[in-house]
Design an enzyme around this catalytic site. Sequence first.
Site, PDB file in Angstrom:
ATOM      1  N   ARG A  57      -0.093  14.541  12.918  1.00 49.99           N
ATOM      2  CA  ARG A  57       0.493  14.335  11.575  1.00 49.99           C
ATOM      3  C   ARG A  57       0.504  15.603  10.712  1.00 49.99           C
ATOM      4  O   ARG A  57      -0.102  15.645   9.637  1.00 49.99           O
ATOM      5  CB  ARG A  57      -0.203  13.195  10.863  1.00 49.99           C
ATOM      6  N   LYS A  95       0.845  -1.208   0.000  1.00 46.27           N
ATOM      7  CA  LYS A  95       0.000   0.000   0.000  1.00 46.27           C
ATOM      8  C   LYS A  95       0.868   1.241   0.000  1.00 46.27           C
ATOM      9  O   LYS A  95       0.673   2.179  -0.778  1.00 46.27           O
ATOM     10  CB  LYS A  95      -0.906   0.020   1.233  1.00 46.27           C
ATOM     11  N   ASN A  96       1.886   1.250   0.861  1.00 47.86           N
ATOM     12  CA  ASN A  96       2.685   2.465   1.050  1.00 47.86           C
ATOM     13  C   ASN A  96       3.711   2.703  -0.050  1.00 47.86           C
ATOM     14  O   ASN A  96       4.431   3.695  -0.023  1.00 47.86           O
ATOM     15  CB  ASN A  96       3.353   2.434   2.426  1.00 47.86           C
ATOM     16  N   CYS A 135      -5.208  12.251  12.448  1.00 46.22           N
ATOM     17  CA  CYS A 135      -5.904  10.961  12.344  1.00 46.22           C
ATOM     18  C   CYS A 135      -5.775  10.255  13.681  1.00 46.22           C
ATOM     19  O   CYS A 135      -5.146  10.777  14.611  1.00 46.22           O
ATOM     20  CB  CYS A 135      -5.361  10.138  11.183  1.00 46.22           C
ATOM     21  N   ASP A 177       4.789   0.636  11.915  1.00 49.07           N
ATOM     22  CA  ASP A 177       3.621  -0.070  11.366  1.00 49.07           C
ATOM     23  C   ASP A 177       3.574  -1.532  11.774  1.00 49.07           C
ATOM     24  O   ASP A 177       2.631  -2.245  11.421  1.00 49.07           O
ATOM     25  CB  ASP A 177       3.602   0.046   9.836  1.00 49.07           C
ATOM     26  N   ARG A 209      -8.626  -0.971   4.540  1.00 39.76           N
ATOM     27  CA  ARG A 209      -7.843   0.133   3.964  1.00 39.76           C
ATOM     28  C   ARG A 209      -6.476  -0.343   3.499  1.00 39.76           C
ATOM     29  O   ARG A 209      -5.913   0.194   2.560  1.00 39.76           O
ATOM     30  CB  ARG A 209      -7.638   1.230   5.006  1.00 39.76           C
TER      31      ARG A 209
HETATM   32  C1  EPZ Z   1       4.046   6.941   6.130  1.00 39.69           C
HETATM   33  O1  EPZ Z   1       3.228   7.974   6.679  1.00 39.69           O
HETATM   34  C2  EPZ Z   1       3.162   5.697   6.068  1.00 39.69           C
HETATM   35  N1  EPZ Z   1       2.007   5.972   5.240  1.00 39.69           N
HETATM   36  C3  EPZ Z   1       2.704   5.324   7.477  1.00 39.69           C
HETATM   37  O2  EPZ Z   1       1.972   4.087   7.393  1.00 39.69           O
HETATM   38  C4  EPZ Z   1       3.922   5.078   8.338  1.00 39.69           C
HETATM   39  O3  EPZ Z   1       3.516   4.830   9.655  1.00 39.69           O
HETATM   40  C5  EPZ Z   1       4.832   6.325   8.312  1.00 39.69           C
HETATM   41  O4  EPZ Z   1       5.184   6.663   6.965  1.00 39.69           O
HETATM   42  C6  EPZ Z   1       6.124   6.114   9.090  1.00 39.69           C
HETATM   43  O5  EPZ Z   1       6.816   5.021   8.616  1.00 39.69           O
HETATM   44  C7  EPZ Z   1       2.151   5.909   3.888  1.00 39.69           C
HETATM   45  O6  EPZ Z   1       3.200   5.658   3.340  1.00 39.69           O
HETATM   46  C8  EPZ Z   1       0.925   6.167   3.068  1.00 39.69           C
HETATM   47  P1  EPZ Z   1       5.966  10.502   8.098  1.00 39.69           P
HETATM   48  P2  EPZ Z   1       3.713   9.512   6.636  1.00 39.69           P
HETATM   49  O7  EPZ Z   1       5.785  11.729   7.279  1.00 39.69           O
HETATM   50  O8  EPZ Z   1       4.389   9.782   5.355  1.00 39.69           O
HETATM   51  C9  EPZ Z   1       5.886  13.770  11.620  1.00 39.69           C
HETATM   52  C10 EPZ Z   1       0.209   2.575   7.758  1.00 39.69           C
HETATM   53  O9  EPZ Z   1      -0.138   1.993   8.798  1.00 39.69           O
HETATM   54  N2  EPZ Z   1       5.849  14.769  10.516  1.00 39.69           N
HETATM   55  O10 EPZ Z   1       7.242   9.766   7.982  1.00 39.69           O
HETATM   56  O11 EPZ Z   1       2.562  10.351   7.010  1.00 39.69           O
HETATM   57  C11 EPZ Z   1       4.583  12.973  11.706  1.00 39.69           C
HETATM   58  O12 EPZ Z   1       3.609  13.657  12.442  1.00 39.69           O
HETATM   59  C12 EPZ Z   1       0.598   4.066   7.788  1.00 39.69           C
HETATM   60  O13 EPZ Z   1       0.279   2.021   6.649  1.00 39.69           O
HETATM   61  C13 EPZ Z   1       5.876  16.120  10.829  1.00 39.69           C
HETATM   62  O14 EPZ Z   1       5.949  16.493  12.003  1.00 39.69           O
HETATM   63  O15 EPZ Z   1       4.768   9.491   7.834  1.00 39.69           O
HETATM   64  C14 EPZ Z   1       5.030  11.701  12.361  1.00 39.69           C
HETATM   65  O16 EPZ Z   1       5.050  11.851  13.736  1.00 39.69           O
HETATM   66  C15 EPZ Z   1       0.293   4.711   9.093  1.00 39.69           C
HETATM   67  N3  EPZ Z   1       5.809  17.009   9.815  1.00 39.69           N
HETATM   68  C16 EPZ Z   1       6.423  11.507  11.802  1.00 39.69           C
HETATM   69  O17 EPZ Z   1       6.864  12.788  11.334  1.00 39.69           O
HETATM   70  C17 EPZ Z   1       5.725  16.631   8.491  1.00 39.69           C
HETATM   71  O18 EPZ Z   1       5.650  17.474   7.591  1.00 39.69           O
HETATM   72  C18 EPZ Z   1       6.505  10.487  10.663  1.00 39.69           C
HETATM   73  O19 EPZ Z   1       5.678  10.891   9.630  1.00 39.69           O
HETATM   74  C19 EPZ Z   1       5.699  15.257   8.193  1.00 39.69           C
HETATM   75  C20 EPZ Z   1       5.764  14.335   9.232  1.00 39.69           C
END
Ligand code: EPZ
Length: 420
Positions: free
Chosen positions: A121, A22-23, A116, A308, A400
């Site tokens: 996020r 998915k990711n 969420c 995850d 999902r």
């Molecule tokens: C991706 O989410 C994945 N989703 C998530 O999988 C996964 O948990 C996550 O990466 C971490 O590995 C998809 O790929 C669609 P991040 P993403 O930006 O891109 C903070 C699942 O279960 N952050 O690496 O949203 C954020 O709040 C899902 O399949 C900021 O503060 O993750 C978080 O605490 C859930 N500012 C951390 O960084 C930003 O601009 C990691 O977020 C961006 C992120």
Amino acid sequence: MDKLLVTGPGRLNGTVTVSSAKNATLPILAGALLFETPVKLVDVPKLNDVATIIKLLESMGVKVERDGKSMTLDSSNVHNLVADYALVKTMRASVLVLGPLLARFGKAKVSLPGGCAIGARPVDIHLTNLEKMGAKIQIEQGYILAECERLQGCELSLSFPSVGATENLMMAAVYADGETIIENAAREPEIVDLANFLIHFGVTVEGAGTSRIRIVGTNTQKKYAATKAYRPIGDRIEAATFIIAGLMANSNIVVNGFEPWTLEAVLETLEKMGAKLTRLEDGVEVHPSGRLKGAVIETAPFPGFPTDVQAQMMALMCLCEGNSIITEQIFENRYMHVPELTRMGCKVTLKGNAALIEGVESLSAAPVMCTDLRASAALVLAALTAHGQSDIQRIYHLDRGYEDLEAKFKGLGAKVERVK
Ligand code: EPZ
């Protein structure tokens, strides 16, 4: 609303093949917006999140032809540069259209994703770095309004190796003027897969999988194209879910369709806990390993332990010998599965972002509620080993991100029934 009836405990046996990730699939589908020429994909997983991003792309004017799990996306006639709140609120990864739209059309209006179940996020890292590339960005009535003459290639250094920000910036850099360097980039296998997809179309991308990625921009006149179809990588998180199921059921199963290196941190941790595993070319064989020992883990960006898999690992630790400690460092609210696991007899104490798990001998079935995607997977794992029939509600969370989950578990001999 559908629910799952799961009867345990039971042994598992046989082979299960995971779907495409998915990711990896979601950013690749957003990336299709970059190209005027058709994008052919194979093995696209049938997931609700994929259906949502397809709806979003179609609302922009992308023509999508499906043939089973193959898909052809034609973005030669994109006319709407707005990602509407109605779609973005159901699937945060919709924000990944921002980079491609800005790069190719110099304009985008994308709903802010909002928080969420697992955390606030924010997308500040996406926006501040797009601004560094020259984009004018305003937030108005819950929408990101972004505009630029042409993005400028430059050196970016991320304050945190965000997966989504790295993906958005890689795609934004494709038509930027000059080269873009992303320092402290995310290193997840899904980032490598997006880079391979762009390279498949002829884009110059180097260093994906390391913390320094270089993308050479060209102007939009450049016609990138690919003759062959692209296949996203296998889903390592789905694979981890089945590997842990095999261990919790003290069974011998084969989980394939993914590359073991993408799960090394998980496999090493499981082996330290006493798991007997064999790494195959495109999968892992799980051998009956008896009752495992507790462990201490912290979630971290790749190559660290993936957040995850945190919930699924907790379900396993609930049945281990001794205590375990989990520290969730990525998301501030990713323990929604704890009260539900407790209903099945698990002993988990939360303290800030740490969870102390006291291993118990066995679990008992109970009615439980899904709260988010991976928390739901943990409930299914616990129910498969619990005594009696569990009633797992709100499984739309599972749909999902897991394709045909109950059919795959049935294929391994589990007693799982979806009730409409
Ligand atoms: C991706 O989410 C994945 N989703 C998530 O999988 C996964 O948990 C996550 O990466 C971490 O590995 C998809 O790929 C669609 P991040 P993403 O930006 O891109 C903070 C699942 O279960 N952050 O690496 O949203 C954020 O709040 C899902 O399949 C900021 O503060 O993750 C978080 O605490 C859930 N500012 C951390 O960084 C930003 O601009 C990691 O977020 C961006 C992120």
